[in-house]
Design an enzyme around this catalytic site. Structure first.
Site, mmCIF file in Angstrom:
data_model
loop_
_atom_site.group_PDB
_atom_site.id
_atom_site.type_symbol
_atom_site.label_atom_id
_atom_site.label_comp_id
_atom_site.label_asym_id
_atom_site.label_seq_id
_atom_site.Cartn_x
_atom_site.Cartn_y
_atom_site.Cartn_z
ATOM 1 N N GLU A 150 37.002 38.209 33.936
ATOM 2 C CA GLU A 150 35.992 39.047 33.809
ATOM 3 C C GLU A 150 35.018 38.711 34.737
ATOM 4 O O GLU A 150 34.114 37.787 34.777
ATOM 5 C CB GLU A 150 35.161 39.191 32.399
ATOM 6 N N ASP A 184 35.716 35.109 29.815
ATOM 7 C CA ASP A 184 34.520 35.616 29.692
ATOM 8 C C ASP A 184 33.494 35.164 30.842
ATOM 9 O O ASP A 184 33.480 33.847 31.062
ATOM 10 C CB ASP A 184 34.050 35.655 28.397
#
Length: 652
Positions: free
Chosen positions: A372, A319
């Site tokens: 990401e 993330d």
């Protein structure tokens, strides 16, 4: 740069196809990147538990818990300069709750949860729980693990269903489901819909449910909201036995400042930076890991390997990578400190990510590390030895933003914004991309995907079908957040389950049928997946005249000779007999048409085929007049459908 399969030089270049996924424990006699083997609480065969914690600046450390009525039992400082405290408690057993009571150098006492605990109390309680992680459930996924290298090759179809466990489905009374029940239901749903993988939003223990798991405190403990660690193993095992991979959303970019967590762990900034210009994340009101510290890097890399080894996860989606790479991320001038070269790059974070990916791929040659990353940082999914970050794949945030911005425009205005929808082809092969329509696109007032489409209800559903058709035929692997598969109309909220009753409504059921058939065709035809990262498998198809709202491209593969003409109409206007250039004359068969009545469409099409004549057009040797339905995707093939089992709903 040349492409490589997931088995080839993905991390440090040492992994090759067919390599074992078993961690090479014998390579390193130390516990480097395997700190979970010695840190934390480990029950022994004699009925006691051995505790070890890292607190180098503490004056004293005690362990407190239900086994000693929460009165401190001192741990001894290990005399090796490591800053660790350790000791055995004779009557501490699995299931007992505990914390560390730490005295800082200034005499202040703090109660901290164990950073390496394998289990935590269910929030809002915050104690760690002694647990024997090796009392594992008997894994039944041997076939999956033996063939994972092939199923997860970069030439394989990968269609990911992103799930938040607490709001996907619940009990009728609103209670959360157990991991085991979730695994059974997810396996059935993904089998029916054709998804190859499930991606779980973060499940490491997090005190605030509303953070969706992105503010975690128990890095080695799956959330107790859904059951025990062994229950989670059953979830993964169940999905594997149904041929479905499981990816874990993993957070190494920041952590919350909850007093029982990592923040100021021994009275000093141990895991974070002391200077808030380096250690505080203003956007998320959280703390930033100090990637320049060896022990912190070892903690995080050990954690990644732990989830992949102990729980058989098939990959990690890392993330907020951009927030790690840039020192000035979400900061104003004066709120950040430039790096040693005066720039805004976090070189410690770069080295950490390279070490992370190198280590993971050295242990598990057949998993995926997915970034990401929302900027144009170069070579994110390229090997470390080439100067890349070493990830296997990267979310294509540019495609997502441009595409949704375009799709939200009224149909009339789309002709003036063709660059939004076409630009992704310019850089489609610069990285190994996943095309994400994720949870972030259906929260915080953005509305649902179908709710963001313009027009009346029919046009909204037709527009969403066209969006999915364009996505599934565009180069790149696929990711769709839960609810999108049946056009959930309400915006997602973590406190409520999806509106499953919508399946009884024709337009929603038809949308699910369309997604299932797209997945079926995507998995069946190498032309749609084998060349996702290879520019030789993609080409624009020419039109006889300028049509800014008609997109037409060719997908092909060298595996079976199939060529697919993928044609997308972004307006409600039917195009009759539109001349389109094709790579071969002859019959082109209509495989899928999102305007078919079975999908809720108006039934406009080409009666199953078009005939291409040897009349060159725009550099192509042949051309055909194609009727392009309104707000629809049309997929034509140079091979007859009988040769590869077209989804039955497509035959009309």
């Amino acid at each position: 740069m040349p492409q490589r399969s997931v088995m080839e030089t993905t991390g440090n270049g040492s992994a090759r196809e067919g390599a074992s996924s078993t961690p090479a424990r014998s390579r390193a006699p130390s516990h480097h990147h395997r700190q979970f083997e010695v840190m934390g609480a480990h029950p022994d065969a004699n009925g006691g538990t051995h505790f070890t914690v890292w607190a180098p600046n503490a004056r004293n450390v005690c362990v407190i818990g239900t086994f000693n009525d929460w009165h401190g039992q001192p741990l001894e400082r290990i005399d090796d300069g490591s800053g660790r405290f350790s000791g055995r408690v004779a009557n501490a057993r699995p299931g007992d709750c505990y914390k560390y009571r730490i005295e800082s150098a200034h005499g202040h006492w703090m109660d901290k949860a164990d950073p390496y605990a394998f289990r935590c109390e269910e929030p809002p309680r915050t104690a760690s729980v002694i647990w024997n992680i090796d009392d594992a459930h008997p894994w039944g996924d041997r076939e999956w693990m033996a063939t994972r290298w092939r199923r997860q090759s970069q030439r394989a179809p990968i269609s990911i269903y992103e799930v938040h466990l607490g709001s996907w489905q619940r009990e009728e009374d609103g209670r959360l489901l157990n991991y085991r029940d979730l695994g059974t239901r997810l396996a059935a749903h993904c089998e029916a819909m054709g998804f190859t993988h499930v991606e779980l939003l973060p499940i490491a223990e997090h005190p605030f449910y509303g953070s969706w798991g992105y503010q975690c405190t128990g890095y080695f403990a799956p959330s107790a909201r859904y059951g025990t660690p062994q229950d989670l193993m059953v979830l993964v095992d169940t999905l594997h036995q149904h041929g479905i991979g499981v990816i874990l959303d993993w957070v190494a970019s920041h952590f919350p400042a909850d007093p029982h967590g990592l923040a100021g762990f021994d009275g000093t900034a141990l895991y974070e930076h002391a200077d808030p210009r380096q250690g505080f994340h203003p956007q998320w009101n959280s703390l930033i890991f100090n990637y320049g510290r060896y022990e912190v890097r070892d903690f995080l890399i050990s954690n990644a390997i732990f989830w992949l080894e102990k729980y058989h996860f098939d990959g990690l989606r890392v993330d907020a990578v951009a927030s790690m790479l840039y020192l000035d991320f979400a900061r104003k001038p004066g709120e950040w400190i430039p790096g040693p070269h005066g720039d805004n790059r976090n070189h410690d974070a770069v080295r950490f990510l390279q070490d992370l990916n190198t280590s993971v791929y050295a242990h598990f040659a057949d998993v995926h590390m997915i970034a990401e990353e929302s900027t144009a940082w170069p070579a994110v999914s390229r090997p470390v030895e080439w100067g890349g970050l070493g990830f296997g794949m990267k979310w294509n945030m540019g495609w997502m933003n441009d595409t949704l911005r375009y799709m939200q425009r009224p149909h009339f205005y789309r002709a003036w914004h063709g660059d939004d929808i076409r630009f992704s082809s310019v850089y489609a092969f610069h990285e190994n991309f996943i095309l994400p329509l994720s949870h972030d696109e259906v929260v915080y007032g953005k509305g649902s995907l179908v709710g963001r489409m313009p027009g009346d209800d029919w046009q909204r559903f037709a527009g969403l079908r066209a969006l999915y058709g364009m996505m599934w035929t565009h180069p790149g692997k696929k990711l769709l957040f839960m609810g999108g598969e049946f056009a959930q109309f309400e915006e997602w909220h973590h406190e409520r389950t999806l509106d499953w009753y919508l399946w009884a409504r024709p337009l929603h059921a038809s949308m699910a049928r369309w997604v299932a058939d797209l997945n079926a065709l995507y998995r069946k035809l190498p032309a749609l997946h084998a060349s996702d990262f290879d520019s030789r498998g993609f080409a624009w198809l020419p039109l006889a005249h300028h049509e800014p709202t008609i997109l037409a491209w060719l997908r092909s593969s060298d595996e079976d000779g199939t060529m697919l003409a993928c044609i997308h109409n972004m307006t409600p206007e039917v195009r009759q007999g539109l001349p389109i250039g094709l790579p071969a004359a002859g019959t082109w068969h209509e495989l899928l048409n999102s305007d078919a009545a079975a999908y809720g469409g108006s039934g406009v099409g080409n009666l199953g085929r078009v005939e291409a004549a040897p009349e060159p057009l725009g550099g192509m040797p042949a051309s055909a007049g194609v009727t392009v339905p309104p707000l629809a995707t049309l997929i034509l093939s140079n091979r007859h459908p009988s040769t590869f089992e077209v989804p039955p709903h497509a035959r009309h």
